[in-house]
Motif scaffolding. Structure first.
Motif, mmCIF file in Angstrom:
data_model
loop_
_atom_site.group_PDB
_atom_site.id
_atom_site.type_symbol
_atom_site.label_atom_id
_atom_site.label_comp_id
_atom_site.label_asym_id
_atom_site.label_seq_id
_atom_site.Cartn_x
_atom_site.Cartn_y
_atom_site.Cartn_z
ATOM 1 N N VAL A 166 0.851 -1.183 0.000
ATOM 2 C CA VAL A 166 0.000 0.000 0.000
ATOM 3 C C VAL A 166 0.885 1.230 0.000
ATOM 4 N N VAL A 167 0.577 2.192 -0.883
ATOM 5 C CA VAL A 167 1.293 3.467 -0.933
ATOM 6 C C VAL A 167 0.252 4.579 -0.982
ATOM 7 N N LEU A 168 0.291 5.474 -0.001
ATOM 8 C CA LEU A 168 -0.611 6.623 0.032
ATOM 9 C C LEU A 168 0.226 7.894 0.030
ATOM 10 N N ASP A 169 0.004 8.727 -0.964
ATOM 11 C CA ASP A 169 0.759 9.966 -1.165
ATOM 12 C C ASP A 169 -0.167 11.123 -0.777
ATOM 13 N N LEU A 170 0.195 11.876 0.268
ATOM 14 C CA LEU A 170 -0.691 12.871 0.858
ATOM 15 C C LEU A 170 -0.379 14.258 0.305
ATOM 16 N N HIS A 171 -1.351 14.828 -0.395
ATOM 17 C CA HIS A 171 -1.200 16.123 -1.064
ATOM 18 C C HIS A 171 -2.348 17.043 -0.672
ATOM 19 N N CYS A 172 -2.432 18.202 -1.326
ATOM 20 C CA CYS A 172 -3.622 19.040 -1.299
ATOM 21 C C CYS A 172 -3.669 19.823 -2.602
ATOM 22 N N ASP A 173 -4.798 20.472 -2.858
ATOM 23 C CA ASP A 173 -4.946 21.320 -4.043
ATOM 24 C C ASP A 173 -4.919 22.776 -3.578
ATOM 25 N N CYS A 174 -5.361 23.686 -4.417
ATOM 26 C CA CYS A 174 -5.359 25.104 -4.034
ATOM 27 C C CYS A 174 -6.494 25.384 -3.048
ATOM 28 N N SER A 182 -6.567 7.607 -8.212
ATOM 29 C CA SER A 182 -6.004 6.267 -8.237
ATOM 30 C C SER A 182 -6.160 5.715 -9.657
ATOM 31 N N ALA A 183 -5.726 4.470 -9.830
ATOM 32 C CA ALA A 183 -5.768 3.846 -11.154
ATOM 33 C C ALA A 183 -7.077 3.099 -11.341
ATOM 34 N N THR A 184 -7.591 3.136 -12.541
ATOM 35 C CA THR A 184 -8.859 2.476 -12.845
ATOM 36 C C THR A 184 -8.855 1.001 -12.430
ATOM 37 N N PRO A 185 -7.788 0.220 -12.709
ATOM 38 C CA PRO A 185 -7.810 -1.191 -12.293
ATOM 39 C C PRO A 185 -7.822 -1.389 -10.779
ATOM 40 N N LEU A 186 -7.506 -0.337 -10.019
ATOM 41 C CA LEU A 186 -7.425 -0.456 -8.563
ATOM 42 C C LEU A 186 -8.699 -0.010 -7.858
ATOM 43 N N TRP A 187 -9.745 0.284 -8.623
ATOM 44 C CA TRP A 187 -10.929 0.872 -8.014
ATOM 45 C C TRP A 187 -11.523 0.041 -6.878
ATOM 46 N N PRO A 188 -11.594 -1.290 -6.944
ATOM 47 C CA PRO A 188 -12.160 -2.016 -5.801
ATOM 48 C C PRO A 188 -11.462 -1.691 -4.485
ATOM 49 N N ALA A 240 -1.890 1.869 -4.791
ATOM 50 C CA ALA A 240 -1.374 3.217 -4.547
ATOM 51 C C ALA A 240 -2.445 4.244 -4.886
ATOM 52 N N ALA A 241 -2.462 5.329 -4.138
ATOM 53 C CA ALA A 241 -3.408 6.412 -4.387
ATOM 54 C C ALA A 241 -2.800 7.718 -3.896
ATOM 55 N N THR A 242 -3.251 8.808 -4.484
ATOM 56 C CA THR A 242 -2.919 10.148 -4.021
ATOM 57 C C THR A 242 -4.158 10.736 -3.365
#
Length: 374
Positions: A166-174, A182-188, A240-242
């Protein structure tokens, strides 16, 4: 908890930068599990750092209680280079000052190198193949050359995460609602994370362009699966997801604790933590294609007066923002190109020509090519 200091190479003579990683729970070799949580790869995006601050305290309590069942690696500030980049009192943490490159782009695709290294050792056992391929990925990464401080940082970050489950990348927007990529194949798997977090929006794509960090960690597995299709079974061994923790200004303990607890609930569900987990609430809305995220750009410079806020559902043709030329007084109305969710907008109120002002997530895939902002 083990604290590691990773030296970033090729800095200016007389200076030294280090990346700090905190390792909780039994290591991957003993537990068979590894998760990596990293905050603020874009160093001026502070909400993720505050989430990591609270994760640090929560993970220590869980470790002290003997509740951790897998290795959890926390990077409380993933970008020491960007943390130091200030210009005339403004923090510049998104782009490397030397190269101009985005800190969250251009991570190596190691699938071909790893496939060549692993091929003689693969079998019909998917579990064994995962272990063999992870070792091949580590070896391939170790062989990558480094010719700049930025490349050194990228290599260290990828080295910590390339073999993770598992990889979680923690960001923010403006200015934005809580959302994730995340990636379409990882949706479940992403669907469970989205529900625990209570995100307003999930955006999915097979490839968003320019190899961001989360895709480098997960995408390599389906590429390896394609390489060995019909010969050796290769599981999708990394999720993985952002996570975009709202906007720059959403820095408060209440929201950060809420997000940290949701991340730990997701990890508990994945077997990393021995604690009860309640069924998360339903999704707020169905996932949408990243190709359906439609940007509004400024056709000229001017003052921004927004008519709609993040979280608003809008219709095609609705006024999103007025762009006012301060010299001529001309007002340019900018309208939504689609029905969708206005999920992010610019935080400054004066725009240069070409600036991305807002993002509206529609349900139909209308774009292709590079899908992320600069």
């Amino acid at each position: 908890m083990q604290t590691l200091h990773h030296v970033i190479e090729l800095g200016t003579p007389g200076t030294r930068r280090e990346l700090l990683s905190l390792h909780y729970g039994p290591d991957q070799e003993r537990s068979g599990r590894k998760a990596v949580l990293q905050a603020s790869l874009h160093a001026d995006e502070v909400p993720g750092m505050l989430v990591a601050h609270h994760l640090r305290q929560m993970l220590q309590r869980l470790e002290d209680a003997g509740s951790l069942r897998g290795e959890i690696v926390l990077l409380p500030a993933a970008n020491p280079i960007g943390l130091s980049q200030w210009q005339q009192l403004a923090h510049q943490g998104r782009f490397d000052a030397n190269s101009g490159e985005n800190f969250n782009r251009h991570y190596a695709d190691l699938s071909r190198q790893a496939a060549e290294r692993a091929a003689p050792r693969l079998t019909q056992d998917p579990t064994l193949n995962t272990a063999v391929l992870r070792q091949a990925l580590r070896e391939s990464l170790a062989a990558l050359p480094v010719s700049s401080e930025l490349q050194s940082l990228r290599k260290i970050l990828l080295g910590l995460a390339i073999d993770a489950d598992v990889v979680l990348d923690l960001h923010c927007d403006c200015e934005a609602v809580l959302h994730l990529y995340s990636a379409t194949p990882l949706w479940p798997q992403a669907e469970r994370l989205a529900r625990h977090l209570g995100v307003s929006l999930s955006l999915l794509a097979n490839e968003s362009g320019d190899a961001p960090f989360d895709e480098a960690c997960s995408q390599v597995w389906w590429r390896l699966g394609q390489i060995f299709a019909g010969r050796h079974p290769v599981p999708q061994a990394c999720f993985a997801a952002t996570i975009e923790h709202r906007g720059y200004g959403d820095v408060g303990h209440g929201l950060a604790v809420q997000d940290a607890m949701a991340i730990l609930a997701f990890l508990s569900e994945r077997g990393f933590i021995d604690q009860p987990v309640s069924e998360p609430p339903p999704l707020r809305r169905a996932a949408r294609p990243l190709e359906g995220s439609m940007p509004l750009h400024a056709p000229h410079a001017g003052i921004l007066v927004f008519a709609r806020a993040p979280g608003d559902e809008v219709r095609a043709g609705d006024l999103i923002v007025e762009l006012i030329d301060p010299l001529s007084g001309a007002i340019t109305p900018l309208l939504s190109p689609v029905d969708g969710l206005l999920y992010a907008r610019e935080h400054r109120r004066y725009a240069h020509a070409g600036l991305r002002l807002a993002k509206i997530a529609g349900e139909q895939a209308l774009r292709s090519g590079k899908l992320l902002s600069a």
